[in-house]
Design a protein around this motif. Structure first.
Motif, PDB file in Angstrom:
ATOM      1  N   UNK A   7      15.153  25.672  44.211  1.00 58.10           N
ATOM      2  CA  UNK A   7      14.465  25.884  42.930  1.00 58.10           C
ATOM      3  C   UNK A   7      15.399  26.546  41.914  1.00 58.10           C
ATOM      4  N   UNK A   8      16.202  27.519  42.392  1.00 61.67           N
ATOM      5  CA  UNK A   8      17.151  28.182  41.501  1.00 61.67           C
ATOM      6  C   UNK A   8      18.201  27.198  40.986  1.00 61.67           C
ATOM      7  N   UNK A   9      18.659  26.310  41.886  1.00 57.43           N
ATOM      8  CA  UNK A   9      19.651  25.313  41.479  1.00 57.43           C
ATOM      9  C   UNK A   9      19.079  24.362  40.445  1.00 57.43           C
ATOM     10  N   UNK A  10      17.836  23.939  40.659  1.00 55.54           N
ATOM     11  CA  UNK A  10      17.205  23.059  39.684  1.00 55.54           C
ATOM     12  C   UNK A  10      17.106  23.746  38.325  1.00 55.54           C
ATOM     13  N   UNK A  11      16.696  25.038  38.348  1.00 55.13           N
ATOM     14  CA  UNK A  11      16.577  25.754  37.084  1.00 55.13           C
ATOM     15  C   UNK A  11      17.936  25.936  36.434  1.00 55.13           C
ATOM     16  N   UNK A  12      18.963  26.226  37.259  1.00 57.35           N
ATOM     17  CA  UNK A  12      20.311  26.396  36.716  1.00 57.35           C
ATOM     18  C   UNK A  12      20.830  25.097  36.105  1.00 57.35           C
ATOM     19  N   UNK A  13      20.530  23.981  36.759  1.00 57.17           N
ATOM     20  CA  UNK A  13      20.950  22.683  36.221  1.00 57.17           C
ATOM     21  C   UNK A  13      20.258  22.396  34.888  1.00 57.17           C
ATOM     22  N   UNK A  14      18.958  22.725  34.838  1.00 58.23           N
ATOM     23  CA  UNK A  14      18.224  22.517  33.583  1.00 58.23           C
ATOM     24  C   UNK A  14      18.821  23.381  32.475  1.00 58.23           C
ATOM     25  N   UNK A  15      19.097  24.671  32.811  1.00 59.77           N
ATOM     26  CA  UNK A  15      19.703  25.559  31.816  1.00 59.77           C
ATOM     27  C   UNK A  15      21.082  25.057  31.383  1.00 59.77           C
ATOM     28  N   UNK A  16      21.853  24.564  32.348  1.00 61.45           N
ATOM     29  CA  UNK A  16      23.192  24.057  32.028  1.00 61.45           C
ATOM     30  C   UNK A  16      23.098  22.846  31.101  1.00 61.45           C
ATOM     31  N   UNK A  17      22.147  21.968  31.401  1.00 63.14           N
ATOM     32  CA  UNK A  17      21.963  20.790  30.536  1.00 63.14           C
ATOM     33  C   UNK A  17      21.562  21.198  29.123  1.00 63.14           C
ATOM     34  N   UNK A  18      20.682  22.198  29.029  1.00 61.77           N
ATOM     35  CA  UNK A  18      20.259  22.669  27.704  1.00 61.77           C
ATOM     36  C   UNK A  18      21.451  23.267  26.943  1.00 61.77           C
ATOM     37  N   UNK A  19      22.275  24.031  27.675  1.00 61.26           N
ATOM     38  CA  UNK A  19      23.459  24.613  27.035  1.00 61.26           C
ATOM     39  C   UNK A  19      24.418  23.532  26.563  1.00 61.26           C
ATOM     40  N   UNK A  20      24.620  22.511  27.396  1.00 61.57           N
ATOM     41  CA  UNK A  20      25.520  21.423  27.007  1.00 61.57           C
ATOM     42  C   UNK A  20      24.968  20.650  25.805  1.00 61.57           C
TER      43      UNK A  20
END
Length: 444
Positions: free
Chosen positions: A325-338
């Protein structure tokens, strides 16, 4: 003051959490809790994670896939539930949590939990033991009925007795069989029948109903009154699928009130009657034996769970779910940052687009081309003028110009210019160049 530096009593955090977990799991057997569900999560692993709370406290809970896949009730946030769970500790974080084994809506689940708890407690006290079961009398002349005087159960019993053994005398001890104080009347009638000692056997029963309707037959005081009765008691509560505490404590349990009437009615074949009694006693003993073994199996299962690698696997699975779940959230945050970076770079990219540079270069190229053509034309014009000047000068000194003014050039046959008479001999062929042609002559 002397200080000893011994590492023998120093714990690591992981060791502390592991030992606390062992203490919790050993100190708390399976227990029942009521509460409200919140933060419910069901990841792809199939496990359920949620928080169980009341108005003053909350505790985290996990229900493994092996337990929840047979659940007909689907938990949801805000639902009031009753759960059967054991206390454990999630070692990576040091959080204590509940490992849920069963979950049901509040109300029915609470009554079922109370039923199971009372059943286990009375079984431990020996109230269900076959050693204390009283056999039915070989000869039955009088039957006592403890039930509602207006219910369906008494009609069924009387109908069966009239058909099978009309000679039997029936004494009715009317009592409430549903409601808050019904158990008190049932206890009073059992004691009354024992004091009068006017019947050979008692039938305690009523028709079918919900768990709430039959709840008075699950009262602890009624269980002790049945156990203490000197008269044998047949419990005939509800339908075949209904089971109450009185069924376990009674000397014999009948599936229905009609079955109880058939059970106590004398049969034309005495052996058949005895066989039925033995079968009933055997079934009762088997049930109690199964209950005792089930209790022992639960205890052994709990001990097995304490040392079973599945616990570690469950802990790791929970940790894996959290990391997933943390990885999914981190990926979502990373995509938003990109996306934000791209949105910021887009205007700069438009500003520095090659199209603009190419357009500017094209303009420069066109301008340079125009200047080059103009420069070439100027250089060609200058070269032409210079060429004309040089041609004019060349023309002025050209032999052809000299020839045009009446001069000529004489050459030998080999092309050498004859400059003197001494250069030629007799019969020599000479070629004379004029402005408009050649003349050939031979020397005489």
């Amino acid at each position: 003051m002397a200080i000893t530096n011994s590492m023998q009593g120093v714990y690591t955090v992981s060791r502390l959490n592991k030992e606390i977990r062992s203490v919790l799991e050993k100190g708390f057997a399976s227990l029942m809790l009521n509460g409200e569900i919140s933060n419910f999560i069901a990841p792809a692993s199939g496990h359920w994670y949620f928080t169980l709370k009341d108005d003053r406290a909350q505790v985290k809970a996990a229900m493994w896939r092996g337990n929840n896949r047979n659940q007909t009730f689907r938990p949801a946030n805000g639902a009031q539930v009753t759960v059967r769970a054991r206390v454990s500790l999630y070692e990576p974080r040091g959080d204590y949590q509940l490992i849920v084994e069963h979950i049901a809506p509040a109300g029915e689940g609470q009554l079922k939990a109370q039923f199971d708890e009372l059943k286990m407690r009375l079984a431990a006290q020996g109230l269900f033991s076959s050693a204390y079961k009283k056999p039915l009398p070989i000869s039955i002349n009088k039957v006592g009925l403890i039930t509602s005087a207006t219910g369906a159960a008494i009609k069924d019993i009387l109908t069966v007795l009239k058909r099978r053994a009309p000679q039997l005398e029936v004494i009715i001890y009317p009592a409430m069989v549903q409601g808050k104080d019904a158990h008190k009347q049932l206890i009073e009638k059992i004691k009354m029948a024992n004091q009068r000692n006017e019947v050979d056997v008692l039938i305690l029963g009523r028709g079918g109903g919900s768990l709430e309707d039959l709840w008075c037959f699950n009262h602890e005081q009624l269980a002790h009154a049945i156990f203490d009765s000197q008269l044998p008691i047949v419990s005939a509560v509800g339908h075949e699928i209904d089971t109450t505490i009185s069924d376990y404590v009674a000397d014999i349990r009948a599936a229905t009130p009609s079955a109880a009437a058939e059970l106590i009615s004398p049969n034309s074949i005495e052996l058949h009657s005895k066989v039925q009694q033995k079968i009933a006693a055997l079934i009762s003993a088997f049930r109690h034996n199964v209950a005792a073994h089930r209790s022992q199996a639960v205890h052994l299962q709990h001990r097995l769970n304490l040392c079973h690698p599945r616990n570690q696997l469950s802990q790791q699975t929970q940790r894996l779910d959290e990391l997933s779940l943390s990885l999914q959230q981190a990926m979502i945050n990373r995509l938003h940052n990109q996306e934000r970076v791209i949105n910021n770079l887009h205007p700069r990219l438009i500003k520095n687009s090659p199209d603009r540079k190419l357009t500017h270069a094209k303009h420069q190229l066109t301008e340079l081309k125009s200047r080059l053509v103009q420069q070439i034309h100027q250089q060609l014009s200058s070269a032409n003028n210079n060429l004309a000047l040089q041609a004019s000068r060349l023309e002025s000194v050209s032999p052809l110009s000299v020839l045009a003014r009446g001069y000529s050039i004489t050459k030998s046959e080999q092309g050498r210019v004859v400059k003197s008479v001494s250069d030629i001999e007799k019969d020599t062929l000479l070629i004379t160049e004029l402005s408009d042609g050649q003349l050939k002559s031979r020397v005489i």
